[in-house]
Motif scaffolding. Structure first.
Motif, short mmCIF file in Angstrom:
data_model
loop_
_atom_site.label_atom_id
_atom_site.label_comp_id
_atom_site.label_asym_id
_atom_site.label_seq_id
_atom_site.Cartn_x
_atom_site.Cartn_y
_atom_site.Cartn_z
N ALA A 135 0.74 -1.18 0.20
CA ALA A 135 0.35 -0.15 0.14
C ALA A 135 0.89 1.37 0.37
N HIS A 136 2.20 1.02 0.00
CA HIS A 136 2.71 2.49 0.38
C HIS A 136 4.26 2.50 -0.38
N ASN A 137 4.25 1.13 -1.06
CA ASN A 137 5.43 1.22 -1.79
C ASN A 137 6.55 0.57 -1.20
N ARG A 138 6.88 -0.22 -0.49
CA ARG A 138 7.88 -0.06 0.44
C ARG A 138 7.76 -1.77 1.22
N MET A 139 9.19 -1.92 1.23
CA MET A 139 9.21 -3.03 2.22
C MET A 139 10.22 -3.42 3.18
N LEU A 140 10.26 -4.21 4.06
CA LEU A 140 11.14 -3.61 4.86
C LEU A 140 11.81 -5.41 5.39
N THR A 141 13.79 -5.90 5.12
CA THR A 141 14.41 -6.69 5.37
C THR A 141 15.45 -6.58 6.74
N GLY A 142 15.17 -8.11 7.41
CA GLY A 142 16.41 -8.03 8.33
C GLY A 142 16.92 -8.88 7.58
N SER A 143 18.81 -9.08 7.76
CA SER A 143 19.36 -9.64 7.68
C SER A 143 20.94 -10.34 8.41
N THR A 144 22.28 -10.42 8.19
CA THR A 144 22.80 -10.45 8.51
C THR A 144 23.73 -9.39 9.60
N GLN A 152 12.30 0.49 -1.19
CA GLN A 152 11.11 0.77 -2.62
C GLN A 152 10.80 -0.36 -3.66
N LEU A 153 9.31 -0.29 -3.54
CA LEU A 153 9.28 -2.05 -4.43
C LEU A 153 9.16 -1.90 -5.65
N ASP A 154 9.21 -0.78 -5.97
CA ASP A 154 8.50 -0.47 -7.29
C ASP A 154 10.04 -0.89 -8.25
N SER A 155 11.02 -0.04 -7.24
CA SER A 155 12.35 -0.09 -8.07
C SER A 155 13.47 -1.03 -7.21
N GLY A 156 13.62 -1.43 -6.07
CA GLY A 156 14.75 -1.73 -5.84
C GLY A 156 15.53 -1.01 -4.78
N GLU A 157 14.82 0.33 -5.00
CA GLU A 157 15.82 1.08 -4.78
C GLU A 157 15.87 1.23 -2.59
#
Length: 210
Positions: A135-144, A152-157
């Motif tokens: 809905a807000h064109n975004r994604m959150l990730t957790g990593s090592t 940003q979902l649509d660009s991968g930025e």
């Protein structure tokens, strides 16, 4: 698990995925990963909010989307190296998958069409958790390596990043971000291997289009 803990999805080392309806006791074994030769141990699974759709990723790089009603395969794609995390968005429109080399991809579902690849600025990064907010064109990730990142979902930025806390007495001080969540439009939550649950504020402002 699906909403209200109504159903459960389990992945096994023999390449099968099991769906369990916790209300009726119905069980379904999905064998789709075994159709391709290779090491098809299941590394990651996710279940839609309503429990009708499953996403599974295996050691040989396969990512499969299928129905839990009849095990029908809906779409699939492949990444190099073993899959470390898969995630469906709550609306059932997008899927995220990432491999051990830190390559993350966003796909449309049910078509499986590739929409974007994460523009990862670091080498040696491995994604282990994710949460999509279409809905807000975004994604959150957790990593090592303590990394918590907003994309940003649509660009991968990459929009914003943080480093989660550690135990100061441990050397080297590091942590794996095991789970992440959007608390609201401005705040995030992370849980790490350091035993810490932390709240974060989003300071990035969305680009305004003229």
């Amino acid at each position: 698990m699906s909403n209200n803990a109504a159903s459960l999805l389990l992945g096994y080392q023999n390449g099968t995925v099991e769906f369990i309806d916790l209300q009726t006791g119905r069980r379904l074994l999905f064998m789709g990963h075994q159709s391709v030769a290779g090491d098809n141990r299941i590394n990651a699974v996710d279940l839609s909010a309503n429990g009708r759709y499953a996403l599974s990723g295996s050691l040989d790089g396969q990512v499969l989307l299928w129905q839990t009603t009849d095990a029908q395969l809906l779409s699939q794609w492949h990444q190099e190296q073993n899959i470390t995390v898969v995630r469906l968005d709550p609306q059932g429109q997008l899927a995220f998958s990432a491999n051990a080399q830190g390559q993350g991809e966003v796909h449309a579902i049910p078509s499986g069409q590739l929409l974007s690849k994460l523009q990862v600025p670091y080498r040696g990064q491995t994604f282990v958790s994710a949460r999509l907010d279409a809905a807000h064109n975004r994604m959150l990730t957790g990593s090592t390596s303590r990394r918590l990142e907003l994309w940003q979902l649509d660009s991968g930025e990459l929009l914003q990043e943080w480093q989660v806390g550690t135990h100061t007495k441990l050397r080297p001080a590091s942590a794996i971000v095991y789970d992440v969540a959007f608390l609201d439009t401005d705040h995030l939550y992370s849980v790490s291997s350091a035993g810490l649950g932390e709240t974060w504020r989003i300071t990035f402002k969305e680009h305004k289009h003229e």
